[in-house]
Design a protein around this motif. Structure first.
Motif, PDB file in Angstrom:
ATOM      1  N   ALA A   1       0.829  -1.214   0.000  1.00 44.98           N
ATOM      2  CA  ALA A   1       0.000   0.000   0.000  1.00 44.98           C
ATOM      3  C   ALA A   1       0.863   1.265   0.000  1.00 44.98           C
ATOM      4  O   ALA A   1       0.475   2.290  -0.548  1.00 44.98           O
ATOM      5  CB  ALA A   1      -0.929   0.004   1.209  1.00 44.98           C
TER       6      ALA A   1
ATOM      7  N   THR B   1      -4.759   7.194   2.964  1.00 47.01           N
ATOM      8  CA  THR B   1      -5.252   6.899   4.309  1.00 47.01           C
ATOM      9  C   THR B   1      -4.276   6.016   5.061  1.00 47.01           C
ATOM     10  O   THR B   1      -4.030   6.227   6.256  1.00 47.01           O
ATOM     11  CB  THR B   1      -6.633   6.210   4.215  1.00 47.01           C
ATOM     12  OG1 THR B   1      -7.532   7.135   3.603  1.00 47.01           O
ATOM     13  CG2 THR B   1      -7.162   5.817   5.578  1.00 47.01           C
TER      14      THR B   1
ATOM     15  N   HIS C   1      -9.046  13.464  -2.367  1.00 46.53           N
ATOM     16  CA  HIS C   1      -8.778  13.163  -3.782  1.00 46.53           C
ATOM     17  C   HIS C   1      -9.302  14.304  -4.650  1.00 46.53           C
ATOM     18  O   HIS C   1      -9.334  14.201  -5.865  1.00 46.53           O
ATOM     19  CB  HIS C   1      -9.379  11.812  -4.187  1.00 46.53           C
ATOM     20  CG  HIS C   1     -10.853  11.718  -3.945  1.00 46.53           C
ATOM     21  ND1 HIS C   1     -11.380  11.096  -2.842  1.00 46.53           N
ATOM     22  CD2 HIS C   1     -11.884  12.196  -4.636  1.00 46.53           C
ATOM     23  CE1 HIS C   1     -12.695  11.207  -2.877  1.00 46.53           C
ATOM     24  NE2 HIS C   1     -13.027  11.868  -3.953  1.00 46.53           N
TER      25      HIS C   1
HETATM   26  P1  ATP Z   1      -9.376   6.210  -0.719  1.00 47.35           P
HETATM   27  O1  ATP Z   1      -9.236   7.585  -1.304  1.00 47.35           O
HETATM   28  O2  ATP Z   1     -10.303   5.343  -1.523  1.00 47.35           O
HETATM   29  O3  ATP Z   1      -9.668   6.200   0.756  1.00 47.35           O
HETATM   30  P2  ATP Z   1      -6.542   5.747  -0.227  1.00 47.35           P
HETATM   31  O4  ATP Z   1      -5.650   6.466  -1.166  1.00 47.35           O
HETATM   32  O5  ATP Z   1      -6.727   6.336   1.108  1.00 47.35           O
HETATM   33  O6  ATP Z   1      -7.954   5.487  -0.921  1.00 47.35           O
HETATM   34  P3  ATP Z   1      -5.727   3.366   1.154  1.00 47.35           P
HETATM   35  O7  ATP Z   1      -7.006   3.222   1.909  1.00 47.35           O
HETATM   36  O8  ATP Z   1      -4.547   3.856   1.886  1.00 47.35           O
HETATM   37  O9  ATP Z   1      -5.954   4.269  -0.129  1.00 47.35           O
HETATM   38  O10 ATP Z   1      -5.415   1.947   0.498  1.00 47.35           O
HETATM   39  C1  ATP Z   1      -4.202   1.673  -0.209  1.00 47.35           C
HETATM   40  C2  ATP Z   1      -4.216   0.231  -0.687  1.00 47.35           C
HETATM   41  O11 ATP Z   1      -4.102  -0.655   0.433  1.00 47.35           O
HETATM   42  C3  ATP Z   1      -5.484  -0.188  -1.413  1.00 47.35           C
HETATM   43  O12 ATP Z   1      -5.129  -1.065  -2.438  1.00 47.35           O
HETATM   44  C4  ATP Z   1      -6.297  -0.876  -0.338  1.00 47.35           C
HETATM   45  O13 ATP Z   1      -7.161  -1.828  -0.906  1.00 47.35           O
HETATM   46  C5  ATP Z   1      -5.204  -1.528   0.495  1.00 47.35           C
HETATM   47  N1  ATP Z   1      -5.601  -1.665   1.907  1.00 47.35           N
HETATM   48  C6  ATP Z   1      -5.841  -0.643   2.772  1.00 47.35           C
HETATM   49  N2  ATP Z   1      -6.149  -1.105   3.995  1.00 47.35           N
HETATM   50  C7  ATP Z   1      -6.131  -2.468   3.909  1.00 47.35           C
HETATM   51  C8  ATP Z   1      -6.356  -3.541   4.849  1.00 47.35           C
HETATM   52  N3  ATP Z   1      -6.667  -3.296   6.121  1.00 47.35           N
HETATM   53  N4  ATP Z   1      -6.224  -4.785   4.373  1.00 47.35           N
HETATM   54  C9  ATP Z   1      -5.887  -5.047   3.100  1.00 47.35           C
HETATM   55  N5  ATP Z   1      -5.651  -4.095   2.178  1.00 47.35           N
HETATM   56  C10 ATP Z   1      -5.764  -2.810   2.567  1.00 47.35           C
END
Ligand code: ATP
Length: 373
Positions: free
Chosen positions: A18, A43, A192
């Motif tokens: 991630a 996140t 975003h």
């Molecule tokens: P959004 O704007 O949709 O919230 P984001 O940029 O904040 O997205 P993250 O939530 O940080 O993205 O997720 C990054 C990656 O890690 C994604 O592919 C997500 O599916 C994966 N991911 C996040 N948390 C978990 C978890 N607890 N278990 C498995 N995969 C996770």
């Protein structure tokens, strides 16, 4: 005082990485926005700083102290999440006061701080109400108030305005910016929404697929994108990105936009910087729609093109000009131009355009990095 440093941070969930080798320094009192598409790791990075997740590799430092092993409570950080959870049985006052009561702050001090925060957020007259009778925007303010009342070293805000309607979002944005200046706390804000990022940030960190793509002021990110991703992500509409190759035109080095008859002059000193590797990898030429001038008549240095599509936006028109046709796919090669709303041209009509060469950018097609000429 809160200076945050992320050093070579890696976070994996099973097969998904991630966050990939993330390095970033955030200055004391700085307002940094993490910007990127859904799933890019914004996140997760925020949760790592908060201590709600732990990195597999790398260090997180706050004011020079490694905090990897500190619990969230010991990091002196307040966070507000997209889905704020207020205590339904407590009044607005009780909700805002809650974090102070939990650490046994004296009653008169609690009262002083709650009232000050409520006044700043313009919710003073709602202190006796329960959350169930508040609008989404008011609840959002209470959630912000609950974070602010603690006066922590760091605020982490994860899409805190996602639930607000468009007008309230704009109002709350302005208020948040004012508050951050007033409180002077280091703030990281996840979104975003690029308009939100541009308007709030001292610096924007653009993230894509867990990789920090670029960190810079809104001006730098918008005007000097360092990669194709950043160029193609920022702006509405985004930068025109067209394939190009080097050649000779009337004996002079020039850049030809692929599948078109459009040649752009390239001064020799610029050509010298285009290394053999870049030439082999291919080029992408970039220009923003607002840096192209459209005209209804031909003129010196103006190039001709047919109007393919017109989108009237009220404050401007977006014209898609057809520059040529891709040989393999037969897809049109289009150039987006932002014009004044009074610019009148019909689909299929011929128009002319030119642009400021100082506003163009070139990218290496393979490495996707900007070439600084
Ligand atoms: P959004 O704007 O949709 O919230 P984001 O940029 O904040 O997205 P993250 O939530 O940080 O993205 O997720 C990054 C990656 O890690 C994604 O592919 C997500 O599916 C994966 N991911 C996040 N948390 C978990 C978890 N607890 N278990 C498995 N995969 C996770």
């Amino acid at each position: 005082m809160a200076h945050i440093k992320l050093q070579n941070i890696v976070k994996r969930y099973g097969d998904v990485t991630a966050v990939k080798d993330f390095n970033l320094e955030i200055e004391d009192k700085e307002f940094v926005v993490f910007l990127g598409p859904s799933g890019c790791g914004k996140t997760t990075t925020l949760r790592l700083i908060a201590g709600l997740e732990h990195p597999e590799e790398g260090d997180i430092l706050i004011d020079g102290q490694r905090v990897n092993d500190l619990s969230p409570a010991d990091r002196d950080i307040a966070f507000v999440f997209q889905f704020y959870a207020l205590y339904p049985h407590l009044t607005v006052y009780g909700n805002i006061a809650f974090p102070l009561k939990a650490v046994k702050v004296e009653r008169s001090e609690v009262d002083r701080r709650v009232k000050k925060v409520a006044s700043i957020l313009q919710i003073s007259e709602m202190l006796d109400r329960k959350p169930s009778v508040l609008s989404g925007g008011e609840m959002q303010r209470v959630a912000l108030g609950r974070a602010m009342v603690r006066q922590p070293k760091v605020y982490l805000l994860d899409e805190p305005m996602a639930n607000l309607d468009a007008k309230l979002r704009v109002d709350t944005r302005a208020e948040l910016k004012r508050l951050q200046h007033e409180f002077g706390a280091t703030t990281i804000f996840v979104t975003h929404d690029q308009v939100e990022a541009m308007s709030l940030a001292d610096r924007i960190a653009v993230i894509h697929q867990g990789v920090l793509q670029q960190i810079g002021t809104p001006h730098e990110i918008y005007n000097s994108p360092e990669s194709l991703f950043v160029a193609g992500f920022m702006g509405m509409p985004t930068m025109n990105l067209l394939g190009a190759e080097l050649g000779l035109r009337e004996g002079h080095p020039a850049l030809r936009l692929s599948h078109t008859d459009i040649w752009l002059p390239l001064p020799p000193q610029q050509q010298a910087k285009l290394t053999a590797a870049v030439e082999r990898n291919g080029l992408v030429f970039g220009i923003r729609p607002e840096h192209i001038r459209a005209a209804l008549e031909p003129g010196e240095r103006r190039l001709a093109a047919d109007v393919h599509l017109i989108e009237p936006l009220g404050s401007a028109n977006i014209l898609d000009l057809r520059l040529g046709t891709a040989a393999e796919t037969q897809d049109p090669i289009l150039l987006r131009v932002r014009t004044h709303p009074t610019f009148r041209a019909a689909v299929g009509e011929k128009v002319w355009f030119d642009f400021d060469p100082g506003q163009t950018r070139l990218f290496d097609r393979q490495t996707e990095q900007a070439i600084v000429l």
